[in-house]
Design an enzyme around this catalytic site. Sequence first.
Site, PDB file in Angstrom:
ATOM      1  N   SER A 124      22.809  61.782 -14.366  1.00  0.00           N
ATOM      2  CA  SER A 124      21.387  62.097 -14.231  1.00  0.00           C
ATOM      3  C   SER A 124      20.694  62.126 -15.581  1.00  0.00           C
ATOM      4  O   SER A 124      21.296  62.483 -16.596  1.00  0.00           O
ATOM      5  CB  SER A 124      21.245  63.480 -13.567  1.00  0.00           C
ATOM      6  OG  SER A 124      19.910  63.909 -13.630  1.00  0.00           O
ATOM      7  N   TYR A 149      23.575  72.957 -12.914  1.00  0.00           N
ATOM      8  CA  TYR A 149      23.659  71.618 -12.309  1.00  0.00           C
ATOM      9  C   TYR A 149      23.676  70.565 -13.410  1.00  0.00           C
ATOM     10  O   TYR A 149      24.568  69.714 -13.452  1.00  0.00           O
ATOM     11  CB  TYR A 149      22.479  71.358 -11.360  1.00  0.00           C
ATOM     12  CG  TYR A 149      22.274  69.888 -11.091  1.00  0.00           C
ATOM     13  CD1 TYR A 149      21.249  69.196 -11.735  1.00  0.00           C
ATOM     14  CD2 TYR A 149      23.128  69.188 -10.260  1.00  0.00           C
ATOM     15  CE1 TYR A 149      21.083  67.836 -11.522  1.00  0.00           C
ATOM     16  CE2 TYR A 149      22.972  67.827 -10.051  1.00  0.00           C
ATOM     17  CZ  TYR A 149      21.947  67.159 -10.698  1.00  0.00           C
ATOM     18  OH  TYR A 149      21.796  65.805 -10.499  1.00  0.00           O
ATOM     19  N   LYS A 153      26.757  67.757 -14.909  1.00  0.00           N
ATOM     20  CA  LYS A 153      26.654  66.306 -15.150  1.00  0.00           C
ATOM     21  C   LYS A 153      27.120  65.987 -16.575  1.00  0.00           C
ATOM     22  O   LYS A 153      27.858  65.038 -16.813  1.00  0.00           O
ATOM     23  CB  LYS A 153      25.212  65.831 -14.953  1.00  0.00           C
ATOM     24  CG  LYS A 153      24.734  65.860 -13.508  1.00  0.00           C
ATOM     25  CD  LYS A 153      25.580  64.985 -12.599  1.00  0.00           C
ATOM     26  CE  LYS A 153      25.054  64.972 -11.181  1.00  0.00           C
ATOM     27  NZ  LYS A 153      25.952  64.254 -10.251  1.00  0.00           N
TER      28      LYS A 153
HETATM   29  C1  WQD Z   1       9.098  65.936 -10.197  1.00  0.00           C
HETATM   30  C2  WQD Z   1       7.777  66.421 -10.778  1.00  0.00           C
HETATM   31  C3  WQD Z   1       7.606  68.808 -10.861  1.00  0.00           C
HETATM   32  C4  WQD Z   1       7.427  69.504  -6.558  1.00  0.00           C
HETATM   33  C5  WQD Z   1      14.979  66.514 -10.089  1.00  0.00           C
HETATM   34  C6  WQD Z   1      16.287  66.985 -10.585  1.00  0.00           C
HETATM   35  C7  WQD Z   1      16.962  65.872 -11.351  1.00  0.00           C
HETATM   36  C8  WQD Z   1      17.012  64.623 -10.528  1.00  0.00           C
HETATM   37  C9  WQD Z   1      15.645  64.248  -9.958  1.00  0.00           C
HETATM   38  C10 WQD Z   1      19.208  64.398  -9.601  1.00  0.00           C
HETATM   39  C11 WQD Z   1       7.966  67.609 -11.723  1.00  0.00           C
HETATM   40  C12 WQD Z   1       6.550  68.206  -9.934  1.00  0.00           C
HETATM   41  C13 WQD Z   1       7.537  68.922  -7.810  1.00  0.00           C
HETATM   42  C14 WQD Z   1       6.193  70.067  -6.161  1.00  0.00           C
HETATM   43  C15 WQD Z   1       5.232  69.420  -8.252  1.00  0.00           C
HETATM   44  N1  WQD Z   1      17.926  64.790  -9.455  1.00  0.00           N
HETATM   45  N2  WQD Z   1       6.454  68.876  -8.624  1.00  0.00           N
HETATM   46  N3  WQD Z   1       5.133  70.006  -7.022  1.00  0.00           N
HETATM   47  O1  WQD Z   1      12.542  68.116 -11.325  1.00  0.00           O
HETATM   48  O2  WQD Z   1      11.960  65.789 -12.200  1.00  0.00           O
HETATM   49  O3  WQD Z   1      14.174  66.171 -11.170  1.00  0.00           O
HETATM   50  O4  WQD Z   1      15.147  65.384  -9.257  1.00  0.00           O
HETATM   51  O5  WQD Z   1      19.734  63.822 -10.480  1.00  0.00           O
HETATM   52  O6  WQD Z   1      18.262  66.319 -11.637  1.00  0.00           O
HETATM   53  O7  WQD Z   1      16.045  68.046 -11.452  1.00  0.00           O
HETATM   54  O8  WQD Z   1      12.145  66.174  -9.730  1.00  0.00           O
HETATM   55  O9  WQD Z   1      10.782  65.928  -7.700  1.00  0.00           O
HETATM   56  O10 WQD Z   1      11.540  68.263  -8.374  1.00  0.00           O
HETATM   57  O11 WQD Z   1       9.777  67.092  -9.692  1.00  0.00           O
HETATM   58  O12 WQD Z   1       4.262  69.377  -9.015  1.00  0.00           O
HETATM   59  O13 WQD Z   1       6.021  70.636  -5.033  1.00  0.00           O
HETATM   60  O14 WQD Z   1       6.955  66.882  -9.706  1.00  0.00           O
HETATM   61  O15 WQD Z   1       7.061  69.878 -11.614  1.00  0.00           O
HETATM   62  O16 WQD Z   1       7.020  67.500 -12.764  1.00  0.00           O
HETATM   63  P1  WQD Z   1      12.637  66.632 -11.191  1.00  0.00           P
HETATM   64  P2  WQD Z   1      11.077  66.899  -8.783  1.00  0.00           P
END
Ligand code: WQD
Length: 340
Positions: A124, A149, A153
């Site tokens: 990741s 988590y 990785k």
């Molecule tokens: C994306 C953006 C949030 C929800 C995660 C894991 C990472 C990888 C991909 C596995 C961020 C914003 C989110 C919401 C929002 N997974 N957001 N409102 O955190 O980049 O990564 O998934 O490998 O390990 O950590 O993905 O989709 O949670 O967030 O504003 O209701 O959307 O703050 O900027 P993230 P995400």
Amino acid sequence: MSKILVTGGTGYIGSHTVVELHNAGYEVVIIDDLSNSSIKILDQIEAIIGVKPEFHQFDLCDVQKVNDFAAKHNDITGIIHFAAFKAVGESVQKPLKYYKNNFFSLINLLEAFNRKINFVFSSSCTVYGQPDNLPVTEAEKVKQAESPYGNTKQIAEEILVETAAVTPDLNVVALRYFNPVGAHETALIGELPIGVPANLVPFITQSAIGKRSAITVYGNDYNTPDGSAIRDYIHVVDLAKAHVAAIKRMESTSAETNYEVFNIGTGKGSSVLEIIKAFESSTGEKLNYQIGPRREGDIEQIYGDVTKSKELLNWQTELDINEMMRSAWEWEKYIKANPF
Ligand code: WQD
């Protein structure tokens, strides 16, 4: 025909990878404990590719079961290892659950398949934390993980580097995913989050279908063009194809080393607000959203330099943000009409 083991093969990325492996002419065997997926996915995969893959349900932490399986399947030439816990927030609350599961499963597999094997590891972009340089290349230093988590990785990559260094028969490719989104064009497989989705796109589609309330944009005071955080969103089918490319690379003996790591993204960043607008324009659905405070542990922006993947994996993304949003929405509507 090469036979590939896909652990976690009934999961989101795993199921899409099973489909693309079949399309590329591989025979697939799945191991999954169904702790975070539904066995119905096997029927859905069959509906897409016309065959139901061989399936074994057990926990990869059960060393006896892993050894018995490996002894009976000496025709497996490659392993794509997805099976792991991946909820960032839960990992903070239950670190031992994450370290035990994610390391025992990996180590059991490596010890049981202690022969010539091609091994693709699901890593990741979280290993980079907030990169100092953007777009981030594979040479970027790995930072102290922000969650157990992310740490699993990072440590898993180190386990693989050090094991490959003394195991010439083991070929390893680690794929550092950015943000997988979307669903198969048939809308028969897609992301099945359990409970309230933590990730942005499944929350968007569940909000649009009326299952969730308004979307909260976690912060619009970042140092980005529109103030919301930036990520590199990649279509899950493009991501699945990258796993096939990794297996093919290890089968082609063109690598000078038996451990390689690749960024798997589009190379383009999109902000939360841009994703919301892309969903609305590609589906015609109007979203309700509000601006809220930043989410603890989030980084400001990350997107990948994917030059190395393009050149050495002979792979690049083909599906754009509109297809990501469209397919995610079609899947959400399918699941509403056909609940698992
Ligand atoms: C994306 C953006 C949030 C929800 C995660 C894991 C990472 C990888 C991909 C596995 C961020 C914003 C989110 C919401 C929002 N997974 N957001 N409102 O955190 O980049 O990564 O998934 O490998 O390990 O950590 O993905 O989709 O949670 O967030 O504003 O209701 O959307 O703050 O900027 P993230 P995400």
